[in-house]
Design a protein around this motif. Sequence first.
Motif, short mmCIF file in Angstrom:
data_model
loop_
_atom_site.label_atom_id
_atom_site.label_comp_id
_atom_site.label_asym_id
_atom_site.label_seq_id
_atom_site.Cartn_x
_atom_site.Cartn_y
_atom_site.Cartn_z
N GLY A 302 0.84 -1.18 0.00
CA GLY A 302 0.00 0.00 0.00
C GLY A 302 0.88 1.23 0.00
N PHE A 303 0.68 2.13 0.98
CA PHE A 303 1.48 3.35 1.09
C PHE A 303 2.64 3.19 2.07
CE2 PHE A 303 -2.73 4.72 -0.26
CZ PHE A 303 -2.41 5.48 -1.37
N GLN A 304 2.81 1.99 2.62
CA GLN A 304 3.85 1.75 3.61
C GLN A 304 5.12 1.24 2.94
OE1 GLN A 304 3.15 2.54 6.75
NE2 GLN A 304 5.13 2.02 7.66
N LEU A 305 6.22 1.99 3.08
CA LEU A 305 7.51 1.57 2.56
C LEU A 305 8.34 0.98 3.69
CD1 LEU A 305 8.59 4.47 0.15
CD2 LEU A 305 7.31 2.39 -0.36
N SER A 306 9.09 -0.09 3.38
CA SER A 306 9.97 -0.72 4.37
C SER A 306 11.33 -0.97 3.73
CB SER A 306 9.38 -2.04 4.87
OG SER A 306 8.14 -1.83 5.51
N VAL A 307 12.37 -0.75 4.53
CA VAL A 307 13.74 -0.97 4.08
C VAL A 307 14.36 -2.01 4.98
CG1 VAL A 307 15.97 0.09 3.60
CG2 VAL A 307 13.88 1.44 3.29
N LEU A 323 17.17 -7.54 8.61
CA LEU A 323 16.97 -6.58 9.69
C LEU A 323 16.17 -5.41 9.14
CD1 LEU A 323 17.61 -5.42 12.55
CD2 LEU A 323 19.65 -4.38 11.51
N LEU A 324 15.04 -5.08 9.77
CA LEU A 324 14.24 -3.94 9.36
C LEU A 324 14.92 -2.67 9.86
CD1 LEU A 324 11.60 -2.85 8.09
CD2 LEU A 324 10.54 -3.08 10.35
N VAL A 325 15.36 -1.82 8.93
CA VAL A 325 16.08 -0.61 9.32
C VAL A 325 15.21 0.64 9.23
CG1 VAL A 325 18.32 -1.55 8.70
CG2 VAL A 325 17.00 -0.34 6.97
N ASP A 326 14.10 0.59 8.48
CA ASP A 326 13.23 1.75 8.41
C ASP A 326 11.88 1.34 7.81
OD1 ASP A 326 12.41 4.34 8.72
OD2 ASP A 326 13.46 5.14 6.98
N THR A 327 10.83 2.00 8.27
CA THR A 327 9.50 1.81 7.67
C THR A 327 8.70 3.07 7.93
OG1 THR A 327 7.53 0.40 7.59
CG2 THR A 327 8.60 0.67 9.75
N PHE A 328 7.97 3.53 6.91
CA PHE A 328 7.18 4.75 7.05
C PHE A 328 6.13 4.79 5.94
CE2 PHE A 328 10.77 5.68 4.36
CZ PHE A 328 10.27 6.48 3.34
N SER A 329 5.13 5.65 6.13
CA SER A 329 4.04 5.79 5.17
C SER A 329 4.24 7.03 4.32
CB SER A 329 2.70 5.89 5.91
OG SER A 329 1.65 6.17 4.99
N ARG A 353 3.84 -0.10 -7.11
CA ARG A 353 4.89 -1.05 -7.47
C ARG A 353 6.26 -0.40 -7.34
NH1 ARG A 353 7.88 -2.24 -12.07
NH2 ARG A 353 6.83 -0.56 -13.20
N VAL A 354 7.18 -1.11 -6.69
CA VAL A 354 8.56 -0.64 -6.60
C VAL A 354 9.18 -0.83 -7.99
CG1 VAL A 354 10.80 -0.95 -5.51
CG2 VAL A 354 8.71 -1.21 -4.16
N ALA A 355 9.45 0.27 -8.68
CA ALA A 355 9.91 0.22 -10.06
C ALA A 355 11.42 0.29 -10.18
CB ALA A 355 9.28 1.35 -10.87
N ALA A 356 12.10 0.94 -9.24
CA ALA A 356 13.57 1.05 -9.30
C ALA A 356 14.06 1.51 -7.93
CB ALA A 356 14.01 2.03 -10.38
N VAL A 357 15.28 1.07 -7.58
CA VAL A 357 15.88 1.42 -6.30
C VAL A 357 17.33 1.83 -6.54
CG1 VAL A 357 16.47 0.61 -3.99
CG2 VAL A 357 14.41 -0.23 -5.09
N GLY A 358 17.80 2.84 -5.82
CA GLY A 358 19.18 3.28 -5.93
C GLY A 358 20.10 2.47 -5.04
N ASP A 359 21.40 2.52 -5.33
CA ASP A 359 22.39 1.85 -4.49
C ASP A 359 22.29 2.36 -3.06
OD1 ASP A 359 23.27 0.44 -6.66
OD2 ASP A 359 25.07 1.67 -7.01
N ASN A 360 22.59 1.47 -2.12
CA ASN A 360 22.53 1.78 -0.69
C ASN A 360 21.14 2.27 -0.28
OD1 ASN A 360 25.25 1.22 0.37
ND2 ASN A 360 25.87 2.79 -1.11
N ALA A 361 20.12 1.84 -1.02
CA ALA A 361 18.74 2.22 -0.72
C ALA A 361 18.61 3.72 -0.50
CB ALA A 361 18.24 1.45 0.51
N GLU A 362 19.23 4.49 -1.38
CA GLU A 362 19.18 5.95 -1.25
C GLU A 362 17.83 6.50 -1.69
OE1 GLU A 362 21.35 9.98 -3.02
OE2 GLU A 362 22.09 7.98 -3.56
N PHE A 363 17.26 5.92 -2.74
CA PHE A 363 15.99 6.41 -3.26
C PHE A 363 15.22 5.25 -3.87
CE2 PHE A 363 19.14 6.89 -6.66
CZ PHE A 363 18.54 6.20 -7.70
N VAL A 364 13.93 5.48 -4.12
CA VAL A 364 13.09 4.49 -4.76
C VAL A 364 12.13 5.20 -5.70
CG1 VAL A 364 11.42 4.51 -2.87
CG2 VAL A 364 11.53 2.53 -4.38
#
Length: 432
Positions: A302-307, A323-329, A353-364
């Motif tokens: 949904g609108f909840q992102l998790s890293v 290990l869950l390092v971050d989660t937010f809406s 849908r997660v379409a693309a992710v940057g290195d070190n989970a910098e952006f999505v």
Amino acid sequence: PSSPLLKNPPNLSGQNMDGDGPPPAAPAPSVASVLGDDDLFREILLFLGFPNLLVRAALVSKRWLLHASDPVFLRRFRERNPPRLLGFYAGYPGRYQFVPLPQPRELVALSRRPASPCDGAFARGAERLIHCRNGRLLTAFRSRWRQLRGGRFKHYLLAPLLAGEAPTVLPPAPPPTHERAQARFTQMFLPEDGARDGITLVHLLMVSRKVYAEIYALGSGGWGVPGTAVIEVEHPHGTTFLEELLPPVHGKVFMVRTSGYILGLDLATSTFFTLELPVGVRRSYLLSCADDSGLYLVSAAGFQLSVWLNGMTGDGHGAAGWLLVDTFSIREGCTRFADQNQTLMPQDGDFLRVAAVGDNAEFVFLDYATYGVVLYVHLRSRVVEKVYEQAPYDHGNVHIGRIHISPFMMMWPPVFPALNRGHDKEQLSQHV
């Protein structure tokens, strides 16, 4: 009368106190003495901020080039100035466009160059963007005549940031050798280290409950033969359905599945392994490389992102767990866009849908298919922006299915001129 607070009032007349002319200038440090100090000079170079400016500095002299291209210095430069995201390619086979993102003035001209493939080859309507990494593109083109005849694609390597560099035509890709299998996935990947050479070709084939892989590496002599014989492994979970083949991360290719685990392929050892998904994650996720040998997973529910982070320690195949390092809406950010132009009305049950992710989970990048828009989320700051909106069909407000997003980063390491080429202005325009 002079102020009683100033026993020696300042001399504003331009004359010395004896009236013989201007006062003598204070001795200034010599520019040569500053730039001639190697340690101090390297510290100055660190403040240039962007790789393209580092290349420009390197063209001044052989000494400047040697300092700027030194591997130890480049590691420090990257730590201080990570490669920037210039924009992204969005679209479908034959219908891509480059979307630049806001940049400082030093990068504005550079950020326009990635649009050149869209103005040329992509505009012909038969181009595919295979992989985008480190300022380079792998594309495939098949002429209209070849399409009608069922001919193969020609693959090209492009470097839009290097002005004047012509596309490189790759040797024809070898077909799968397994006679009984149908190729479920065939994909080419650019190298992770940013080098020009080292393109990898992976064939994944399935027969019943078994998966076979053929791995090729492009060298000076062509594709050669697979680095190992066909790999055969029995699926431990009793299913062979694969959804997507992801680019290599730390030398491993991962296959997204519809069940609770990821199938991995170690390119160096030509072995399969399985990686369990984090609890609760089933769909809409992608992987990203972390420092050292770690692995990030970014998921959307949904609108909840998790890293999530997996150190990939022990056997190197993720046995240490997630290990869950971050989660937010991001619902509030989406609501803000709705308030601005009414094109986005977030509803419970909307799928992102997660379409693309940057290195070190910098952006999505998120494909909000319900409204045909693409969202950019900077995961560290949690800033949400709408960066793209799909054009509907001419008849009706129906959007064109699943959009492909390929982030375009600045090239790293920088491409410096060879020492034996000289340093004239013409060469400068070819490298920066």
